[in-house]
Each structure stands twice: as C-alpha cells, then as structure tokens.
Motif scaffolding. Structure first.
Motif, short mmCIF file in Angstrom:
data_model
loop_
_atom_site.label_atom_id
_atom_site.label_comp_id
_atom_site.label_asym_id
_atom_site.label_seq_id
_atom_site.Cartn_x
_atom_site.Cartn_y
_atom_site.Cartn_z
N GLU A 287 4.16 0.71 3.15
CA GLU A 287 3.82 2.14 3.09
C GLU A 287 4.27 2.88 4.34
OE1 GLU A 287 -0.35 2.03 2.06
OE2 GLU A 287 0.13 2.25 -0.07
N ALA A 288 4.29 2.19 5.48
CA ALA A 288 4.75 2.81 6.73
C ALA A 288 6.28 2.80 6.85
CB ALA A 288 4.14 2.09 7.92
N ARG A 289 6.95 2.26 5.81
CA ARG A 289 8.41 2.16 5.77
C ARG A 289 8.98 1.32 6.91
NH1 ARG A 289 10.55 7.14 2.65
NH2 ARG A 289 8.64 7.88 1.68
N GLU A 290 8.17 0.37 7.37
CA GLU A 290 8.67 -0.55 8.40
C GLU A 290 9.54 -1.63 7.78
OE1 GLU A 290 4.57 0.01 10.96
OE2 GLU A 290 4.99 -1.92 10.01
N ILE A 291 9.25 -1.95 6.51
CA ILE A 291 10.06 -2.92 5.78
C ILE A 291 10.35 -2.40 4.38
CG2 ILE A 291 9.22 -4.98 7.03
CD1 ILE A 291 7.35 -5.52 4.66
N VAL A 292 11.44 -2.90 3.78
CA VAL A 292 11.79 -2.58 2.40
C VAL A 292 11.86 -3.89 1.63
CG1 VAL A 292 13.57 -1.62 0.87
CG2 VAL A 292 13.10 -0.53 3.07
N LEU A 293 11.15 -3.95 0.51
CA LEU A 293 11.10 -5.18 -0.29
C LEU A 293 12.31 -5.26 -1.23
CD1 LEU A 293 7.31 -5.25 -1.20
CD2 LEU A 293 8.51 -6.63 0.52
N PRO A 294 12.62 -6.45 -1.77
CA PRO A 294 13.73 -6.58 -2.72
C PRO A 294 13.47 -5.75 -3.98
CG PRO A 294 12.86 -8.74 -2.08
CD PRO A 294 11.93 -7.73 -1.52
N PRO A 295 14.53 -5.38 -4.71
CA PRO A 295 14.38 -4.53 -5.90
C PRO A 295 13.72 -5.26 -7.07
CG PRO A 295 16.64 -5.24 -5.70
CD PRO A 295 15.93 -5.73 -4.47
N PRO A 313 4.26 -0.99 -4.01
CA PRO A 313 5.01 0.26 -4.13
C PRO A 313 6.46 0.07 -3.71
CG PRO A 313 3.52 0.33 -2.24
CD PRO A 313 3.23 -0.94 -2.98
N SER A 314 7.36 0.81 -4.39
CA SER A 314 8.77 0.82 -3.99
C SER A 314 8.98 2.05 -3.13
CB SER A 314 9.69 0.87 -5.22
OG SER A 314 9.68 -0.37 -5.86
N VAL A 315 9.03 1.86 -1.84
CA VAL A 315 9.24 2.97 -0.92
C VAL A 315 10.65 2.87 -0.40
CG1 VAL A 315 8.46 4.08 1.20
CG2 VAL A 315 6.82 2.90 -0.25
N ARG A 316 11.40 3.97 -0.51
CA ARG A 316 12.81 3.95 -0.05
C ARG A 316 12.91 4.57 1.32
NH1 ARG A 316 16.39 1.75 -3.07
NH2 ARG A 316 15.76 1.30 -5.18
#
Ligand SMILES: [Zn+2]
Length: 316
Positions: A287-295, A313-316
């Motif tokens: 949520e803090a956009r520190e990491i992005v998970l795989p699609p 959540p998918s956060v871009r």
C-alpha cells in the motif's frame, strides 16, 4: 480440462478445447479440417496475438485457415461443437496494416496486438487455453527448425506436434523446461520475498529457478534457495503448476520451511535484496508502494496470495 488445485484456478492453466492428440498424425483428417470453413485459426507473431477489447471483456481474434501466413500450422484441438482450432506462427492477419486508415479503424474497434503476459488473466477459459498452447508451440517451431543430430532442416508432422529429420529419420518433440518457484516461510510464518537484480523498480517475488539436468524438482527447490539466499529449507511440498511458455517453461509451485536461526545472505549475482515479510508488513509495503508484487497472470502471485489468505491489492 481446468483443474483447480490448492491455488485455485491459475490463469494459464485453463482451457475448454479437447487437444484431440490422436488426430495429430492423421493427415487426411487435419487436411479436411484445414479446408473446413468452420475451422478457426489463431496466428501468433513473436508471442503476440490479435485481441478485441470491449470494456473489461477481452477475446482472441480467430480467423479462417485461408488467412494463414506462410509457415508451420499446428493443431490446437476441437471443441464440443466440433469446431477445430489451429495455430500458426507468422505475421498477424490484418494487424497494424500499412494503411493508417485501417489501423485507426482497428483501434476504434478495440482491436490490438497483445502478449500472453498482458491478456492471459483477462481472456475467457477457451481463449486462455488456446493462446497458451499456441504460444508454446509457435515458440518451439520458431526455435527448433533443424535436426539436433545432423543439422538438416526438419519436416513437421500433419498436426505440427512433432518434426522428423528427412536424413536420419530422428523424431523431435516440443521442449518444455521445468522450473521451480517456491514460497519459503520462517517459524514466525513470515514469507521470503526477493528483488531480482535484473527487474525494474520495486518488483519483488518469491524465489525461482530452473531444474538442473539429473535433478528432482524438490532438490532444485533446496539448491536454489540456498544459492540465492543462503537459507537451508526443509519440508518441501508441491502446490500446483502452470505453463509459462516465455519461451518454454513449466512453473512448478512449492512451499518450503526455513528452520529458525538463519541469516539471509543474498548472492548479489541474481538477487539485489531479500527480506522476510509478515502479512501485515507485506500489505503495508504494497500500500505504501515500497514494493510491487508479480502480476495476477503469474503463479508467483497466486502462491503469495494463498499464503496471505486472500487477494492483495494491485498498486502500480
Ligand atoms: Zn538429422
């Protein structure tokens, strides 16, 4: 033909079309099906196909075999209504035409070129299965045009699922490379996520690697985790698999346990960093956009969400 295991239904492990494997060597049957106006053809060009997008709906554009580009055709299967599906590798029919007017018209109709990675999770079951199968076979044909024994050009069988060398008679079949992908947890049930040195930005995932020749999948899990992070794992257990024909992998999903008292030691060749995440810590980092998970199309995402206990959540 869709089997839901402990990870539920995986995006690229779906399909409704019978592969009719017994027809692959039947030249009369495949020739007749190729001429049948009801038959449908899926053209794949460097891993891309034409799709029609209408709001949230995405579907493949299938054409008549008459519109096939030159090159190898391959039999994908037959549906419950008797419709036969073929694939072919080559330039997409009507795609990105030179005529700008036609391209503009396509764009207005929501028609575009898309990769399996982009649309694999959005397509309906039939189309997801057809595209995954077609991309895998197209990749094999594009990269295996000659006999590995003597170097002569090979000849495909009628269904395009094997080739034969006209000089030494050797037969050749599509190749699939097994790869393991594993979620490792520590005694506090925190999961290990790593950032690959080659990945852009803040993308992280679970560990993965190819199975070595003469190695079991379980041995590969233990070896890869140790090589990449210095962690020794036990209790390796299989979850589910998903084809990943980019270009020719089969991803075998696992869980494994890391006994207490071990420090992470990243190899810095493949990985840039690796850390333990609690469920709360993972959600906060996403949520803090520190990491992005795989699609969502990846088995990695589904393994992480199965451990987490629900969608993230998918956060871009
Ligand atoms: Zn040969």
């Amino acid at each position: 033909m869709t089997s839901a295991g402990p990870l539920g239904e995986l995006a690229l492990a779906r399909g409704t079309v019978d592969r009719v494997t017994t027809r692959r060597m039947d030249k009369d049957w495949t020739d007749a099906a190729w001429k049948d106006p009801r038959s449908r053809l899926l053209v794949v060009d460097e891993g891309h196909a034409m799709v029609r997008e209408d709001g949230a709906e995405v579907e493949l554009i299938l054409v008549s075999p008459e519109e096939a580009p030159p090159g190898t055709r391959f039999l994908l299967g037959q549906d419950a209504d008797g419709v036969v599906y073929f694939g072919a590798s080559g330039l997409l029919p009507g795609a990105l035409d030179d005529a700008q007017t036609k391209y503009d018209r396509h764009a207005k109709q929501g028609i575009r070129k898309a990769s399996l990675r982009e649309v694999g999770a959005l397509l309906p079951d039939r189309d997801a299965g057809l595209l995954t199968h077609a991309v895998a076979l197209a990749n094999w044909h594009d990269r295996h045009t000659h006999c590995p024994v003597c170097g002569s050009a090979t000849v495909p069988d009628p269904g395009g699922h094997s080739t034969r060398c006209p000089v030494d008679g050797s037969e050749h079949f599509p190749r699939t490379d097994p790869a393991v992908i594993m979620l490792v947890t520590d005694p506090e049930d925190r999961c290990l996520l790593a950032r690959n040195a080659a990945w852009p930005g803040r993308r992280v995932s679970i560990l993965a690697g190819f199975v070595d020749p003469g190695e079991s999948a379980e041995q590969a899990v233990i070896r890869e985790v140790a090589e990449e992070t210095g962690i020794t794992v036990t209790n390796v257990r299989y979850l589910a698999s998903q084809p990943w024909p980019m270009p020719q992998s089969l991803m075998l999903g696992f869980r494994a346990d890391a006994p207490a008292g071990q420090d992470i030691s990243v190899d810095h060749e493949e990985l840039a960093e690796a850390h333990w995440y609690s469920r709360e810590g993972l959600l906060a980092s996403v949520e803090a956009r520190e990491i992005v998970l795989p699609p969502p199309v990846s088995i990695a995402r589904r393994i992480i969400e199965a451990w987490y206990g629900g969608p993230l959540p998918s956060v871009r």
